[in-house]
Design an enzyme around this catalytic site. Structure first.
Site, PDB file in Angstrom:
ATOM      1  CG  ASP A 128       0.932  -7.090   0.982  1.00  0.00           C
ATOM      2  OD1 ASP A 128       0.645  -6.328   1.912  1.00  0.00           O
ATOM      3  OD2 ASP A 128       1.717  -6.784   0.062  1.00  0.00           O
ATOM      4  CG  ASP A 276      15.713  -9.186  -6.160  1.00  0.00           C
ATOM      5  OD1 ASP A 276      15.461  -8.771  -7.306  1.00  0.00           O
ATOM      6  OD2 ASP A 276      15.624 -10.384  -5.851  1.00  0.00           O
TER       7      ASP A 276
END
Length: 533
Positions: A128, A276
């Site tokens: 990105d 996560d």
């Protein structure tokens, strides 16, 4: 005045009680860590697989692991051996990055050095970036493709969803039945896949997480204190939860997922800053389990500047609060055991400890001057000694994680012991000094206030000779929180002086640590902005 005195005492006592209960539950995890039995040792399948996969012949080994979904909350029983059949499981290694010019080359080299057949894994750099990192990655990818590696640079049209979005979108391109994930600052060992994939022979396992090691622990006082705290999570907390039958956490990197577990948990979702932890809970509620490998280390670079460290703390604290707000209702509606629900709740609310530390510290100063009023009604300051059990629990947990466990791995008990007794008081001070910054992050998380995913820049620093202030990602500005930390340092310094003035030193050590902690956070925050020499 009397009503005010009892009100202040009540606020202080409630805050201190919360901190003490949290510390005692940490001690409970320590008990499981030291005396609990691992739920995995009876599984003959895993033992058999490990004997094949942990040898230098991993590149040529042939076995197949089961990938059938588990039943919901199955009991710990031995699993029948899966039939051996070529080829090895195919793995996708995802490297989500954003402007990691200094460290991405090191990571790609490490992943390409895996002792695993080149035709049985692929490397996807989920890039990105919007700087020179893009060109650097392109050159690295071309280099390794020419050498026969399955490696791709995947660039999205926008950075939607940040890391969670990159992982979510990257799943569409992934061919592996297992997905390994590494952040840019990690340098996984060549044996990583050979050491982790065998554990998926047990179809209940959805994630295998390895222990974080520290490439630059000895770089500075800041990195040493970070390592002290992380060692607790990657020993006592993770192993204690596993042995206690509680919910564990995938730590966002240095782990490997069964693809079906990601799908069963609802996939990567960008509505929290700790995607996560969020997916870890959801996949475990869907019936999968996490296996943590304390004996398998994955080295990484710790943040070296205070402002980078604080941005990481902000993300973790706010993300933890966001995940608690999102997942606690599902946890309490689930069929988990009561003890597991309690530990999961404390786990998700862990970031709130800073809020109570902040309140406890601030309110203790007026309490100091109101103790005389309370003593008229028979109140004794010895009442506070009841809460020493929490402090003793914390000392014991950190001792085991940073002395006993390190000594067992590295055979240097004496050096670890001396280091611990020097660093632990400084760690307490630094942790308390972070309480303003982290409390604001926690409150933002509980309020649902959204903010972008701010990366923690890494500079490929491992030696004390390395510099970071000349690096291109070094930036920052003085903000109100930093100024508040400076003010609080003076506030507690005056409280220490006031204690001697009124002849009551009940809180003098506490206030001294707070003054040092806030002062150190303020000093390093300003220094690392380049505003001081």
């Amino acid at each position: 005045m009397t009503i005010l005195a009892f009100l202040v005492l009540a606020i202080y006592s409630i805050s201190l009680l919360y901190i003490t209960v949290y510390c005692l539950l940490q001690f409970n995890l320590l008990y499981h860590y030291r005396y609990g039995e691992s739920p995995w040792t009876p599984a003959a399948t895993v033992t058999r697989s490990e004997s094949l996969w942990t040898t230098p012949g991993c590149r040529s080994a042939s076995t197949r692991v089961a990938s059938a979904p588990p039943d919901r909350y199955p009991d710990d029983v031995a699993v029948a051996p899966a039939p051996a059949a070529p080829p090895l499981p195919f793995v996708t290694v995802q490297l989500p990055i954003y402007n990691e010019y200094y460290v991405i080359g090191r990571l790609i080299d490490a992943v390409a050095a895996f002792d695993y057949p080149k035709d049985r894994y692929e490397i996807h750099v989920l890039d990105d970036s919007d700087d020179e990192t893009v060109d650097l990655v392109a050159k690295k990818v071309a280099e390794y493709r020419a050498r026969g590696y399955r490696i791709r640079q995947i660039i999205r049209p926008n950075r939607e969803g940040f890391k969670a979005g990159a992982l979510r979108d990257g799943m569409r391109e992934a061919k592996g039945e297992f997905i390994a994930i590494f952040d840019a600052d990690f340098v996984p060992p060549p044996t990583f896949l050979c050491r982790t994939v065998p554990h998926f022979a047990d179809p209940r396992i959805g994630v295998v997480q390895t222990r974080w090691e520290h490439l630059n622990e000895n770089y500075s006082l800041i990195t040493r204190l970070q390592a002290l705290q992380l060692n607790v999570h990657f020993t006592v907390e993770q192993v204690g939860r596993m042995k206690g039958g509680h919910l564990l956490q995938f730590n966002g990197t240095a782990g490997i997922w069964r693809r079906e577990a990601i799908d069963a948990g609802g996939g990567w979702q960008p509505d929290t800053l700790t995607e996560d932890l969020d997916l870890s809970i959801r996949s475990q509620l869907a019936g999968y389990r996490i296996r943590y490998l304390e004996g398998e280390g994955s080295p990484a670079e710790l943040p070296v500047d205070m402002n980078g460290f604080k941005s990481q703390q902000h993300r973790w604290m706010k993300g933890g609060a966001e995940t608690a707000r999102k997942m606690l209702p599902d946890i309490w509606r689930s069929g988990l055991a009561l003890g597991t629900k309690i530990h999961a709740t404390v786990h998700l609310l862990a970031s709130s400890i800073f809020l109570f530390v902040f309140v406890c510290g601030v309110i203790s100063v007026p309490l100091l001057f109101l103790l005389g009023e309370l003593e008229k009604f028979g109140f004794s300051k010895h009442f506070f000694a009841l809460f020493l059990t929490g402090l003793l629990s914390v000392v014991t947990v950190y001792f085991v994680a940073n002395v006993r466990s390190v000594a067992n791995r590295e055979k240097r008990f004496g050096k670890s012991l001396i280091k611990f007794f020097i660093l632990f008081p400084l760690f307490l001070a630094l942790s308390m000094g972070l309480s303003l910054h982290n409390s604001i992050a926690v409150l933002q998380g509980y309020r649902g206030q959204k903010s972008p995913f701010v990366r923690t820049p890494k500079f490929n620093i491992s030696s004390v000779r390395d510099k970071f202030r000349s690096k291109k990602y070094f930036s920052g500005r003085l903000n109100g929180i930093t100024l508040g930390e400076g003010v609080l340092s003076l506030y507690f310094l005056l409280a220490v002086a006031g204690a001697f003035y009124v002849g009551n030193t009940t809180f003098v050590v506490f206030h001294a640590l707070l003054a040092i902690g806030y002062g150190a956070i303020f000093f390093y925050s300003v220094k690392h902005l380049g505003l001081t020499k």
